[in-house]
Design a protein around this motif. Sequence first.
Motif, PDB file in Angstrom:
ATOM      1  N   ARG A   1       0.816  -1.203   0.055  1.00  0.00           N
ATOM      2  CA  ARG A   1       0.053  -0.042  -0.036  1.00  0.00           C
ATOM      3  C   ARG A   1       0.788   1.268  -0.055  1.00  0.00           C
ATOM      4  NH1 ARG A   1      -4.208  -2.601  -1.851  1.00  0.00           N
ATOM      5  NH2 ARG A   1      -5.138  -3.861  -0.585  1.00  0.00           N
ATOM      6  N   ARG A   2       2.101   1.323  -0.505  1.00  0.00           N
ATOM      7  CA  ARG A   2       2.898   2.331  -0.506  1.00  0.00           C
ATOM      8  C   ARG A   2       2.349   3.437  -1.148  1.00  0.00           C
ATOM      9  NH1 ARG A   2       4.346  -1.867  -3.483  1.00  0.00           N
ATOM     10  NH2 ARG A   2       5.123  -1.546  -5.520  1.00  0.00           N
ATOM     11  N   GLY A   3       1.913   3.468  -2.301  1.00  0.00           N
ATOM     12  CA  GLY A   3       1.164   4.490  -3.094  1.00  0.00           C
ATOM     13  C   GLY A   3       0.274   5.098  -2.350  1.00  0.00           C
ATOM     14  N   ILE A   4      -0.759   4.565  -1.703  1.00  0.00           N
ATOM     15  CA  ILE A   4      -1.696   5.071  -0.827  1.00  0.00           C
ATOM     16  C   ILE A   4      -1.090   5.882   0.496  1.00  0.00           C
ATOM     17  CG2 ILE A   4      -3.665   4.655   0.791  1.00  0.00           C
ATOM     18  CD1 ILE A   4      -4.538   2.367  -1.137  1.00  0.00           C
ATOM     19  N   ILE A   5      -0.154   5.209   1.158  1.00  0.00           N
ATOM     20  CA  ILE A   5       0.749   5.469   2.162  1.00  0.00           C
ATOM     21  C   ILE A   5       1.158   7.084   2.028  1.00  0.00           C
ATOM     22  CG2 ILE A   5       2.405   5.530   3.868  1.00  0.00           C
ATOM     23  CD1 ILE A   5       1.838   2.471   3.948  1.00  0.00           C
ATOM     24  N   GLY A   6       1.856   7.127   0.585  1.00  0.00           N
ATOM     25  CA  GLY A   6       2.353   8.501   0.182  1.00  0.00           C
ATOM     26  C   GLY A   6       1.340   9.505  -0.085  1.00  0.00           C
ATOM     27  N   LEU A   7       0.278   9.065  -0.621  1.00  0.00           N
ATOM     28  CA  LEU A   7      -0.590   9.807  -1.009  1.00  0.00           C
ATOM     29  C   LEU A   7      -1.360  10.606   0.354  1.00  0.00           C
ATOM     30  CD1 LEU A   7      -2.555  11.380  -2.734  1.00  0.00           C
ATOM     31  CD2 LEU A   7      -4.216   9.493  -2.799  1.00  0.00           C
ATOM     32  N   LEU A   8      -1.368   9.707   1.496  1.00  0.00           N
ATOM     33  CA  LEU A   8      -2.047  10.131   2.690  1.00  0.00           C
ATOM     34  C   LEU A   8      -1.020  11.189   3.402  1.00  0.00           C
ATOM     35  CD1 LEU A   8      -3.689   6.748   4.212  1.00  0.00           C
ATOM     36  CD2 LEU A   8      -4.637   8.904   3.360  1.00  0.00           C
TER      37      LEU A   8
ATOM     38  N   LEU B   1      11.199  14.674   1.059  1.00  0.00           N
ATOM     39  CA  LEU B   1      11.284  13.798   2.383  1.00  0.00           C
ATOM     40  C   LEU B   1      10.677  12.533   2.182  1.00  0.00           C
ATOM     41  CD1 LEU B   1      10.446  16.525   5.154  1.00  0.00           C
ATOM     42  CD2 LEU B   1      12.773  15.400   4.664  1.00  0.00           C
ATOM     43  N   ILE B   2       9.462  12.369   1.659  1.00  0.00           N
ATOM     44  CA  ILE B   2       8.773  11.103   1.469  1.00  0.00           C
ATOM     45  C   ILE B   2       9.528  10.133   0.364  1.00  0.00           C
ATOM     46  CG2 ILE B   2       6.826  10.154   0.431  1.00  0.00           C
ATOM     47  CD1 ILE B   2       5.018  12.402   1.357  1.00  0.00           C
ATOM     48  N   TRP B   3      10.252  10.872  -0.605  1.00  0.00           N
ATOM     49  CA  TRP B   3      11.047  10.082  -1.510  1.00  0.00           C
ATOM     50  C   TRP B   3      12.330   9.478  -0.741  1.00  0.00           C
ATOM     51  CZ3 TRP B   3      10.620   7.591  -5.829  1.00  0.00           C
ATOM     52  CH2 TRP B   3      11.862   7.040  -6.310  1.00  0.00           C
ATOM     53  N   ILE B   4      12.584  10.091   0.199  1.00  0.00           N
ATOM     54  CA  ILE B   4      13.993   9.562   0.968  1.00  0.00           C
ATOM     55  C   ILE B   4      13.391   8.161   1.768  1.00  0.00           C
ATOM     56  CG2 ILE B   4      15.456   9.822   3.080  1.00  0.00           C
ATOM     57  CD1 ILE B   4      15.332  12.899   2.362  1.00  0.00           C
ATOM     58  N   PHE B   5      12.253   8.214   2.250  1.00  0.00           N
ATOM     59  CA  PHE B   5      11.476   7.040   2.880  1.00  0.00           C
ATOM     60  C   PHE B   5      11.337   6.021   1.891  1.00  0.00           C
ATOM     61  CE2 PHE B   5       7.427   5.067   2.862  1.00  0.00           C
ATOM     62  CZ  PHE B   5       7.700   4.089   3.725  1.00  0.00           C
ATOM     63  N   TYR B   6      10.848   6.278   0.429  1.00  0.00           N
ATOM     64  CA  TYR B   6      10.851   5.556  -0.458  1.00  0.00           C
ATOM     65  C   TYR B   6      12.278   4.954  -0.820  1.00  0.00           C
ATOM     66  CZ  TYR B   6       5.832   5.601  -1.911  1.00  0.00           C
ATOM     67  OH  TYR B   6       4.519   5.431  -1.686  1.00  0.00           O
ATOM     68  N   SER B   7      13.019   5.744  -1.092  1.00  0.00           N
ATOM     69  CA  SER B   7      14.611   5.168  -1.591  1.00  0.00           C
ATOM     70  C   SER B   7      15.183   4.297  -0.635  1.00  0.00           C
ATOM     71  CB  SER B   7      15.268   6.454  -1.805  1.00  0.00           C
ATOM     72  OG  SER B   7      16.376   6.039  -2.365  1.00  0.00           O
ATOM     73  N   LYS B   8      15.034   4.694   0.832  1.00  0.00           N
ATOM     74  CA  LYS B   8      15.990   4.099   1.720  1.00  0.00           C
ATOM     75  C   LYS B   8      14.929   2.762   2.244  1.00  0.00           C
ATOM     76  CE  LYS B   8      19.310   6.712   2.194  1.00  0.00           C
ATOM     77  NZ  LYS B   8      20.517   6.368   1.561  1.00  0.00           N
ATOM     78  N   GLY B   9      13.752   2.779   2.087  1.00  0.00           N
ATOM     79  CA  GLY B   9      12.570   1.742   2.659  1.00  0.00           C
ATOM     80  C   GLY B   9      12.186   0.797   1.601  1.00  0.00           C
TER      81      GLY B   9
END
Length: 205
Positions: free
Chosen positions: A12-19, A114-122
């Motif tokens: 659900r990474r897309g939905i989490i990013g949107l939220l 900042l969200i992209w850092i989460f996506y990239s690292k996680g």
Amino acid sequence: MDRVTDSLAFNRRGIIGLLLLLPISAVLSFSKPLIVEDSFLDLAMDGLAWILFYIYVTFRLWATLYVGGRKNIELQTEGPYSITRNPLYLGSLCFALSMACFLKSVSLLLTILLIWIFYSKGVINAEEEYLARKFPEIFNRYRQETPRLLPIPSRYRNGSSIKVDLNALKFEAKRLWAAGLLPISAELLMHLRMAPWWPHWFWLP
């Protein structure tokens, strides 16, 4: 199933990013814009926004043709996957950046980064670790030869044919039709924000 791909957060990474973007987007709606409507900077930002949006559409459709319905089942290294290991994520990043440009918001841009850092690292790290375990020899060589995100066109290679999953392509097309409503909505919101009668309750660059 692998613990990475079975994770609710991963799926659900897309939905989490949107939220995560919704709160700042709501505040931004009632913040006075910094750029004057129809100024050169306004038109330049709109132009950049549309370029980023079309890059998003291109990479999402192009990558889906190659990997639709087969992601994490077989390793795709041709087409868009020959110039970047993550064309789908590249497309999604361009989409998010286009929204920041449409809304002319530095705050939204910083939030996206900042969200992209989460996506990239996680998310991306976890997915690539999974692929390295599933395709140890192929993926390690592929990782050394192909950039992680920013494409290198000179590395492009392609076979004579590909197997297309029409259901996956249909699903992505529906997603893109829905995504196409967001630039229109962002342009309408910017027009309203620049109106003198629109409530400006916050200051958010």
